[in-house]
Motif scaffolding. Sequence first.
Motif, PDB file in Angstrom:
ATOM      1  N   VAL A   1       0.660  -1.167   0.178  1.00 53.74           N
ATOM      2  CA  VAL A   1       0.026  -0.086  -0.057  1.00 53.74           C
ATOM      3  C   VAL A   1       0.812   1.241  -0.081  1.00 53.74           C
ATOM      4  O   VAL A   1       2.022   1.311   0.747  1.00 53.74           O
ATOM      5  N   ILE A   2       0.340   2.329  -0.750  1.00 51.50           N
ATOM      6  CA  ILE A   2       0.784   3.616  -0.680  1.00 51.50           C
ATOM      7  C   ILE A   2      -0.139   4.600  -0.007  1.00 51.50           C
ATOM      8  O   ILE A   2      -1.325   4.367  -0.714  1.00 51.50           O
ATOM      9  N   VAL A   3      -0.130   5.383   0.688  1.00 48.33           N
ATOM     10  CA  VAL A   3      -0.884   6.189   1.282  1.00 48.33           C
ATOM     11  C   VAL A   3      -0.551   7.740   1.051  1.00 48.33           C
ATOM     12  O   VAL A   3       0.474   8.083   1.205  1.00 48.33           O
ATOM     13  N   GLU A   4      -1.332   8.234   0.220  1.00 50.61           N
ATOM     14  CA  GLU A   4      -1.119   9.768  -0.218  1.00 50.61           C
ATOM     15  C   GLU A   4      -1.904  10.540   0.688  1.00 50.61           C
ATOM     16  O   GLU A   4      -3.313  10.723   0.459  1.00 50.61           O
ATOM     17  N   GLU A   5      -1.197  11.093   1.669  1.00 53.33           N
ATOM     18  CA  GLU A   5      -1.934  12.166   2.550  1.00 53.33           C
ATOM     19  C   GLU A   5      -2.430  13.613   2.028  1.00 53.33           C
ATOM     20  O   GLU A   5      -1.551  14.110   1.253  1.00 53.33           O
ATOM     21  N   GLU A   6      -3.439  13.828   2.283  1.00 58.14           N
ATOM     22  CA  GLU A   6      -3.606  15.205   1.888  1.00 58.14           C
ATOM     23  C   GLU A   6      -2.845  16.378   2.252  1.00 58.14           C
ATOM     24  O   GLU A   6      -2.744  17.426   1.751  1.00 58.14           O
ATOM     25  N   SER A   7      -2.415  16.051   3.604  1.00 53.90           N
ATOM     26  CA  SER A   7      -1.582  17.234   4.251  1.00 53.90           C
ATOM     27  C   SER A   7       0.112  17.289   3.561  1.00 53.90           C
ATOM     28  O   SER A   7       0.915  18.066   4.175  1.00 53.90           O
ATOM     29  N   ASP A   8       0.238  16.427   2.780  1.00 50.52           N
ATOM     30  CA  ASP A   8       1.483  16.228   2.257  1.00 50.52           C
ATOM     31  C   ASP A   8       1.671  16.881   0.668  1.00 50.52           C
ATOM     32  O   ASP A   8       1.477  16.270  -0.335  1.00 50.52           O
ATOM     33  N   PRO A   9       2.115  18.199   0.876  1.00 49.12           N
ATOM     34  CA  PRO A   9       2.224  18.831  -0.576  1.00 49.12           C
ATOM     35  C   PRO A   9       3.551  18.420  -1.434  1.00 49.12           C
ATOM     36  O   PRO A   9       3.681  18.898  -2.468  1.00 49.12           O
ATOM     37  N   ASP A  10       4.199  17.829  -0.802  1.00 49.42           N
ATOM     38  CA  ASP A  10       5.620  17.224  -1.465  1.00 49.42           C
ATOM     39  C   ASP A  10       5.221  15.880  -2.177  1.00 49.42           C
ATOM     40  O   ASP A  10       6.220  15.323  -2.898  1.00 49.42           O
ATOM     41  N   PHE A  11       4.335  15.337  -1.875  1.00 46.75           N
ATOM     42  CA  PHE A  11       4.041  13.757  -2.680  1.00 46.75           C
ATOM     43  C   PHE A  11       4.123  13.940  -4.052  1.00 46.75           C
ATOM     44  O   PHE A  11       3.401  14.665  -4.647  1.00 46.75           O
ATOM     45  N   ARG A  12       4.725  13.303  -4.709  1.00 41.49           N
ATOM     46  CA  ARG A  12       4.789  13.017  -6.062  1.00 41.49           C
ATOM     47  C   ARG A  12       4.710  11.586  -6.644  1.00 41.49           C
ATOM     48  O   ARG A  12       4.919  10.542  -6.158  1.00 41.49           O
ATOM     49  N   ILE A  13       4.176  11.651  -7.814  1.00 42.68           N
ATOM     50  CA  ILE A  13       3.835  10.106  -8.471  1.00 42.68           C
ATOM     51  C   ILE A  13       5.027  10.003  -9.138  1.00 42.68           C
ATOM     52  O   ILE A  13       5.680  10.750  -9.862  1.00 42.68           O
ATOM     53  N   LYS A  14       5.321   8.728  -8.931  1.00 33.63           N
ATOM     54  CA  LYS A  14       6.521   8.282  -9.716  1.00 33.63           C
ATOM     55  C   LYS A  14       6.362   6.854 -10.319  1.00 33.63           C
ATOM     56  O   LYS A  14       5.843   6.130 -10.006  1.00 33.63           O
ATOM     57  N   PHE A  15       6.620   7.007 -11.749  1.00 31.03           N
ATOM     58  CA  PHE A  15       6.504   5.857 -12.565  1.00 31.03           C
ATOM     59  C   PHE A  15       7.460   5.003 -12.566  1.00 31.03           C
ATOM     60  O   PHE A  15       8.573   5.303 -12.652  1.00 31.03           O
ATOM     61  N   TRP A  16       7.249   3.530 -12.831  1.00 30.71           N
ATOM     62  CA  TRP A  16       8.078   2.440 -13.013  1.00 30.71           C
ATOM     63  C   TRP A  16       8.886   2.583 -14.142  1.00 30.71           C
ATOM     64  O   TRP A  16       8.407   2.925 -15.207  1.00 30.71           O
ATOM     65  N   ARG A  17      10.207   2.209 -14.116  1.00 34.93           N
ATOM     66  CA  ARG A  17      11.188   2.179 -15.349  1.00 34.93           C
ATOM     67  C   ARG A  17      12.065   1.199 -14.818  1.00 34.93           C
ATOM     68  O   ARG A  17      12.463   0.695 -14.081  1.00 34.93           O
ATOM     69  N   PRO A  18      12.386   0.322 -16.411  1.00 38.72           N
ATOM     70  CA  PRO A  18      13.243  -1.023 -16.193  1.00 38.72           C
ATOM     71  C   PRO A  18      14.445  -0.434 -15.601  1.00 38.72           C
ATOM     72  O   PRO A  18      14.978   0.477 -16.017  1.00 38.72           O
ATOM     73  N   GLN A  19      15.133  -1.187 -14.656  1.00 40.88           N
ATOM     74  CA  GLN A  19      16.340  -1.178 -14.133  1.00 40.88           C
ATOM     75  C   GLN A  19      17.324  -1.539 -15.050  1.00 40.88           C
ATOM     76  O   GLN A  19      17.736  -2.600 -15.142  1.00 40.88           O
TER      77      GLN A  19
END
Length: 207
Positions: A19-37
């Motif tokens: 689980v990822i929890v995106e808190e409303e109070s976290d203005p620094d939350f960013r979506i990060k997309f997967w890339r092959p390593q």
Amino acid sequence: ESSAFTEDDGEGVTDGPLVIVEEESDPDFRIKFWRPQSNQRSEEMLDTIGKLGKDGQPTIFIGIASYRDSMCHETMERALHFAKYPDRLRFGVVEQNAPVDTPCFFTSKPCDEDPAQLLCKYRNHIRIHKVSARAARGPTFGRHRADSLYRGETFALQIDAHMYFVKDWDTDMLWQFQSTKNDYAVLSTYPTDFSRQTLDEKLGVSK
């Protein structure tokens, strides 16, 4: 940031999925997309995408954007129940709920009491991004976050959180894709309304 999920192949039973929890109070939350390593050039990197299951067969990523939908957990259960190869499925679910709503990972009993429940059995194939319903900003908001839960599966399927499935739907869809003889093909449809006159929901057979 949304971090990379690691599937646990161990025998231990946990209380739920990853689980990822995106808190409303976290203005620094960013979506990060997967890339092959990979250190390869970008065009060579594309050949590494297409994660196979333990049996060496193609996997299917199922993206679900759920907004206060009480059928979310039932949709995942039906997808697993009626798939010919449920072990090849991977779910990326965006749960946009209020505190009173049924969670997408809902089971009638705790997993440690009954690990044979479908969602418990395949709990490590489920990735959930939780967002408060108050913070939701429409379908694109949810779909965008669901796409970020993709981790290199062979195929990607986008569905609603209130769906029914026919028996062996997974192999049927792969056959339809392969029949196009086009690696760039996209299968798309507008699902019909569910009716007990047109689908036997217990057997997963169209009438």
